[in-house]
Design a protein around this motif. Structure first.
Motif, PDB file in Angstrom:
ATOM      1  N   ALA A  24       0.992  -1.267  -0.001  1.00 16.86           N
ATOM      2  CA  ALA A  24       0.085  -0.114   0.106  1.00 16.86           C
ATOM      3  C   ALA A  24       0.877   1.366  -0.016  1.00 16.86           C
ATOM      4  O   ALA A  24       0.639   2.034  -0.629  1.00 16.86           O
ATOM      5  CB  ALA A  24      -0.964  -0.189   1.252  1.00 16.86           C
ATOM      6  N   ARG A  25       1.759   1.093   0.753  1.00 17.07           N
ATOM      7  CA  ARG A  25       2.819   2.217   0.818  1.00 17.07           C
ATOM      8  C   ARG A  25       3.313   2.795  -0.679  1.00 17.07           C
ATOM      9  O   ARG A  25       3.774   3.703  -1.059  1.00 17.07           O
ATOM     10  CB  ARG A  25       3.991   2.012   1.633  1.00 17.07           C
ATOM     11  N   GLU A  26       3.382   1.691  -1.606  1.00 18.98           N
ATOM     12  CA  GLU A  26       3.947   1.959  -2.918  1.00 18.98           C
ATOM     13  C   GLU A  26       2.935   2.095  -3.923  1.00 18.98           C
ATOM     14  O   GLU A  26       2.981   2.305  -5.036  1.00 18.98           O
ATOM     15  CB  GLU A  26       4.709   0.533  -3.358  1.00 18.98           C
ATOM     16  N   GLY A  27       1.824   2.475  -3.473  1.00 16.89           N
ATOM     17  CA  GLY A  27       0.484   2.981  -4.303  1.00 16.89           C
ATOM     18  C   GLY A  27      -0.455   1.977  -4.808  1.00 16.89           C
ATOM     19  O   GLY A  27      -1.305   2.240  -5.306  1.00 16.89           O
ATOM     20  N   TYR A  28      -0.337   0.650  -4.430  1.00 20.87           N
ATOM     21  CA  TYR A  28      -1.311  -0.504  -4.732  1.00 20.87           C
ATOM     22  C   TYR A  28      -2.413  -0.190  -3.704  1.00 20.87           C
ATOM     23  O   TYR A  28      -2.384   0.165  -2.691  1.00 20.87           O
ATOM     24  CB  TYR A  28      -0.523  -1.702  -4.457  1.00 20.87           C
ATOM     25  N   VAL A  29      -3.623  -0.812  -4.201  1.00 23.68           N
ATOM     26  CA  VAL A  29      -4.847  -0.740  -3.342  1.00 23.68           C
ATOM     27  C   VAL A  29      -4.627  -2.159  -2.769  1.00 23.68           C
ATOM     28  O   VAL A  29      -4.802  -3.322  -3.532  1.00 23.68           O
ATOM     29  CB  VAL A  29      -6.032  -0.686  -4.193  1.00 23.68           C
ATOM     30  N   ALA A  30      -4.763  -2.307  -1.455  1.00 20.47           N
ATOM     31  CA  ALA A  30      -4.440  -3.566  -0.842  1.00 20.47           C
ATOM     32  C   ALA A  30      -5.559  -4.164  -0.459  1.00 20.47           C
ATOM     33  O   ALA A  30      -6.414  -3.440   0.559  1.00 20.47           O
ATOM     34  CB  ALA A  30      -3.414  -3.365   0.399  1.00 20.47           C
ATOM     35  N   ALA A  39     -12.908  -9.099  10.330  1.00 23.57           N
ATOM     36  CA  ALA A  39     -11.458  -9.707  10.876  1.00 23.57           C
ATOM     37  C   ALA A  39     -10.541  -8.743  10.208  1.00 23.57           C
ATOM     38  O   ALA A  39      -9.295  -8.417  10.744  1.00 23.57           O
ATOM     39  CB  ALA A  39     -11.235 -11.049  10.553  1.00 23.57           C
ATOM     40  N   VAL A  40     -10.519  -8.445   8.711  1.00 23.01           N
ATOM     41  CA  VAL A  40      -9.705  -7.542   8.395  1.00 23.01           C
ATOM     42  C   VAL A  40      -9.880  -6.219   8.280  1.00 23.01           C
ATOM     43  O   VAL A  40      -9.043  -5.320   7.959  1.00 23.01           O
ATOM     44  CB  VAL A  40      -9.561  -7.934   6.720  1.00 23.01           C
ATOM     45  N   MET A  41     -11.047  -5.699   8.640  1.00 24.08           N
ATOM     46  CA  MET A  41     -11.209  -4.008   8.702  1.00 24.08           C
ATOM     47  C   MET A  41     -10.431  -3.260   9.725  1.00 24.08           C
ATOM     48  O   MET A  41     -10.036  -2.154   9.387  1.00 24.08           O
ATOM     49  CB  MET A  41     -12.801  -3.860   9.389  1.00 24.08           C
ATOM     50  N   PRO A  42      -9.945  -3.792  10.859  1.00 20.01           N
ATOM     51  CA  PRO A  42      -8.924  -3.032  11.769  1.00 20.01           C
ATOM     52  C   PRO A  42      -7.517  -2.883  10.818  1.00 20.01           C
ATOM     53  O   PRO A  42      -6.945  -1.692  10.832  1.00 20.01           O
ATOM     54  CB  PRO A  42      -8.466  -3.878  12.733  1.00 20.01           C
ATOM     55  N   LEU A  43      -7.244  -3.828   9.984  1.00 19.19           N
ATOM     56  CA  LEU A  43      -6.117  -3.728   9.067  1.00 19.19           C
ATOM     57  C   LEU A  43      -6.580  -2.598   7.845  1.00 19.19           C
ATOM     58  O   LEU A  43      -5.323  -1.770   7.755  1.00 19.19           O
ATOM     59  CB  LEU A  43      -5.883  -5.021   8.525  1.00 19.19           C
ATOM     60  N   VAL A  44      -7.681  -2.893   7.174  1.00 23.40           N
ATOM     61  CA  VAL A  44      -8.047  -1.665   6.356  1.00 23.40           C
ATOM     62  C   VAL A  44      -7.947  -0.324   6.757  1.00 23.40           C
ATOM     63  O   VAL A  44      -7.466   0.733   6.353  1.00 23.40           O
ATOM     64  CB  VAL A  44      -9.497  -1.759   6.094  1.00 23.40           C
ATOM     65  N   ALA A  45      -8.533  -0.004   8.366  1.00 24.97           N
ATOM     66  CA  ALA A  45      -8.303   1.164   8.875  1.00 24.97           C
ATOM     67  C   ALA A  45      -6.925   1.564   8.903  1.00 24.97           C
ATOM     68  O   ALA A  45      -6.643   2.972   8.807  1.00 24.97           O
ATOM     69  CB  ALA A  45      -9.118   1.118  10.270  1.00 24.97           C
ATOM     70  N   ASP A  46      -6.107   0.684   9.388  1.00 29.90           N
ATOM     71  CA  ASP A  46      -4.557   1.327   9.656  1.00 29.90           C
ATOM     72  C   ASP A  46      -4.025   1.554   8.499  1.00 29.90           C
ATOM     73  O   ASP A  46      -3.102   2.519   8.271  1.00 29.90           O
ATOM     74  CB  ASP A  46      -3.786   0.055  10.308  1.00 29.90           C
ATOM     75  N   ILE A  47      -4.231   1.007   7.302  1.00 33.08           N
ATOM     76  CA  ILE A  47      -3.869   1.285   5.824  1.00 33.08           C
ATOM     77  C   ILE A  47      -4.360   2.684   5.564  1.00 33.08           C
ATOM     78  O   ILE A  47      -3.499   3.445   4.991  1.00 33.08           O
ATOM     79  CB  ILE A  47      -3.942   0.190   4.885  1.00 33.08           C
ATOM     80  N   GLU A  48      -5.357   2.830   5.753  1.00 30.36           N
ATOM     81  CA  GLU A  48      -6.168   4.175   5.223  1.00 30.36           C
ATOM     82  C   GLU A  48      -5.557   5.199   6.127  1.00 30.36           C
ATOM     83  O   GLU A  48      -5.286   6.521   5.619  1.00 30.36           O
ATOM     84  CB  GLU A  48      -7.418   4.103   5.307  1.00 30.36           C
ATOM     85  N   GLN A  49      -5.271   4.923   7.374  1.00 27.14           N
ATOM     86  CA  GLN A  49      -4.720   6.116   8.494  1.00 27.14           C
ATOM     87  C   GLN A  49      -3.341   6.450   8.067  1.00 27.14           C
ATOM     88  O   GLN A  49      -3.095   7.686   8.118  1.00 27.14           O
ATOM     89  CB  GLN A  49      -4.957   5.534   9.560  1.00 27.14           C
ATOM     90  N   ALA A  50      -2.828   5.444   7.478  1.00 28.72           N
ATOM     91  CA  ALA A  50      -1.304   5.700   7.026  1.00 28.72           C
ATOM     92  C   ALA A  50      -1.257   6.579   5.546  1.00 28.72           C
ATOM     93  O   ALA A  50      -0.224   6.860   5.179  1.00 28.72           O
ATOM     94  CB  ALA A  50      -0.597   4.571   7.075  1.00 28.72           C
ATOM     95  N   GLY A  51      -2.371   6.808   4.986  1.00 29.98           N
ATOM     96  CA  GLY A  51      -2.468   7.351   3.700  1.00 29.98           C
ATOM     97  C   GLY A  51      -2.568   6.461   2.613  1.00 29.98           C
ATOM     98  O   GLY A  51      -2.448   6.854   1.325  1.00 29.98           O
ATOM     99  N   GLY A  52      -2.637   5.076   2.545  1.00 29.39           N
ATOM    100  CA  GLY A  52      -2.925   4.001   1.732  1.00 29.39           C
ATOM    101  C   GLY A  52      -4.500   3.839   1.315  1.00 29.39           C
ATOM    102  O   GLY A  52      -5.091   4.191   1.923  1.00 29.39           O
ATOM    103  N   GLN A  53      -4.529   3.135   0.473  1.00 28.43           N
ATOM    104  CA  GLN A  53      -5.790   2.497  -0.067  1.00 28.43           C
ATOM    105  C   GLN A  53      -6.069   1.172   0.223  1.00 28.43           C
ATOM    106  O   GLN A  53      -5.019   0.181   0.021  1.00 28.43           O
ATOM    107  CB  GLN A  53      -6.119   2.890  -1.483  1.00 28.43           C
TER     108      GLN A  53
END
Length: 241
Positions: A24-30, A39-53
Motif C-alpha cells: 500500500a505504501r507503494e501505491g497499490y490498493v491493498a 476480521a480485516v477491517m482494523p487492518l484496512v483502517a490502519d492502511i487508510e490512516q497511513a495514507g494508503g488505499q
C-alpha cells in the motif's frame, strides 16, 4: 480509473498485514481477505490512516465459488491484480495417532487446496496481461516434516509442489511465481503468549520481524525478470537449519 491492486489471502495481524501495508505504501490498493470481513477491517483502517488505499473482503479460501467471486469483484471494482499473496498458515501440532481424518483434511484444505484455488484464479486474470506476481508463503514444514506435524507438513509440501509447477508453467508467460520459506518463529501475539522463552529472543533479533518479511516480498515482486528467484528462505541469524 482503475488502480493496480494486490491481494493478500490470509491477511492476519502479523505477516499478512505487514505485506499489505508494504505494498500500500507503494501505491497499490491493498485488498485483504480473511474468513470474515470484520476480521480485516482494523487492518484496512490502519492502511487508510497511513495514507494508503485498502479494501477488506470475507472469503473462505477453501470454497471455489467464493474465491472466483473475490477475484472477479477485485478486477471489476478495484483494478487489475498485479500481485497475489497466499498466506494462510494452518499450523497445527498433533501426534500422528491423535490426528483425525477431519484434522488432516481441514489442514490440507486450508494450506494446499485453498492455495490451488488462489493460484489458479490469479493465473486466469494475469495470463491475458502476461504479467504479475504470485507468492505462496512457505514454512519450515515445506521442506521437512517434524514430529507432530504430519498434517501441516503434508499440506505445506503440497503447496510447495504447486508453486514449483506453476512457476515452470507460468514463468515463460511473464508471471513470476515464488515460494518464500519462513523458517523460524515470527513476532506475533501467539508466540509471545505461548512461547515466552522463544519470544524473549526478540531482543537479540532471534525471531522474524513481519515488516522485514514484507520487505522480502516486495523485493521478490520488484525483481527484474532476467534474475527471478523462485524459492528463498528467511530465518533469524541464530536459527538452526
Amino acid at each position: 480509473m482503475s488502480q493496480a491492486a494486490m491481494l493478500v489471502i490470509g491477511a492476519g495481524d502479523a505477516t499478512g498485514g505487514a505485506i499489505a501495508k508494504r505494498f500500500a505504501r507503494e501505491g497499490y490498493v491493498a485488498c485483504v481477505a480473511r474468513r470474515t470481513q470484520d476480521a480485516v477491517m482494523p487492518l484496512v483502517a490502519d492502511i487508510e490512516q497511513a495514507g494508503g488505499q485498502a479494501r477488506g473482503f470475507g472469503c473462505d479460501a477453501r470454497d471455489e465459488q467464493q474465491v472466483a467471486d473475490l477475484f472477479a469483484t477485485i478486477e471489476a471494482e478495484v483494478g487489475p491484480l498485479e500481485v497475489v499473496v497466499f498466506n494462510i498458515g494452518a499450523n497445527v501440532y498433533f501426534p500422528v495417532v491423535d490426528t483425525t481424518a477431519r484434522v488432516y483434511r481441514k489442514v490440507w484444505e486450508m494450506a494446499a487446496f485453498a492455495g490451488f484455488l488462489t493460484g489458479r484464479e490469479a493465473a486466469r486474470v494475469m495470463l491475458p496481461r502476461q504479467r504479475g506476481t504470485i507468492l505462496f508463503t512457505g514454512a519450515t514444514a515445506s521442506l521437512r516434516g517434524g514430529k507432530g506435524f504430519s498434517a501441516f507438513a503434508g499440506a505445506k509440501f503440497a503447496l510447495r509442489a504447486l508453486a514449483q509447477s506453476m512457476a515452470r508453467e507460468l514463468g515463460p508467460q511473464g508471471i513470476h511465481v515464488a515460494h518464500p520459506v519462513i523458517d523460524g518463529a515470527i513476532d506475533t501475539a501467539f508466540i509471545r503468549d505461548n512461547f515466552p522463552d522463544r519470544y524473549a529472543l526478540k531482543a537479540q533479533d532471534g525471531i522474524l520481524n513481519p515488516e522485514h518479511i514484507a520487505e522480502a516480498y516486495w523485493m521478490l515482486h520488484r525483481q527484474p525478470r532476467d534474475a527471478w528467484s523462485h524459492e528463498m528462505d528467511l530465518r533469524p541469524w541464530m536459527e538452526t537449519f
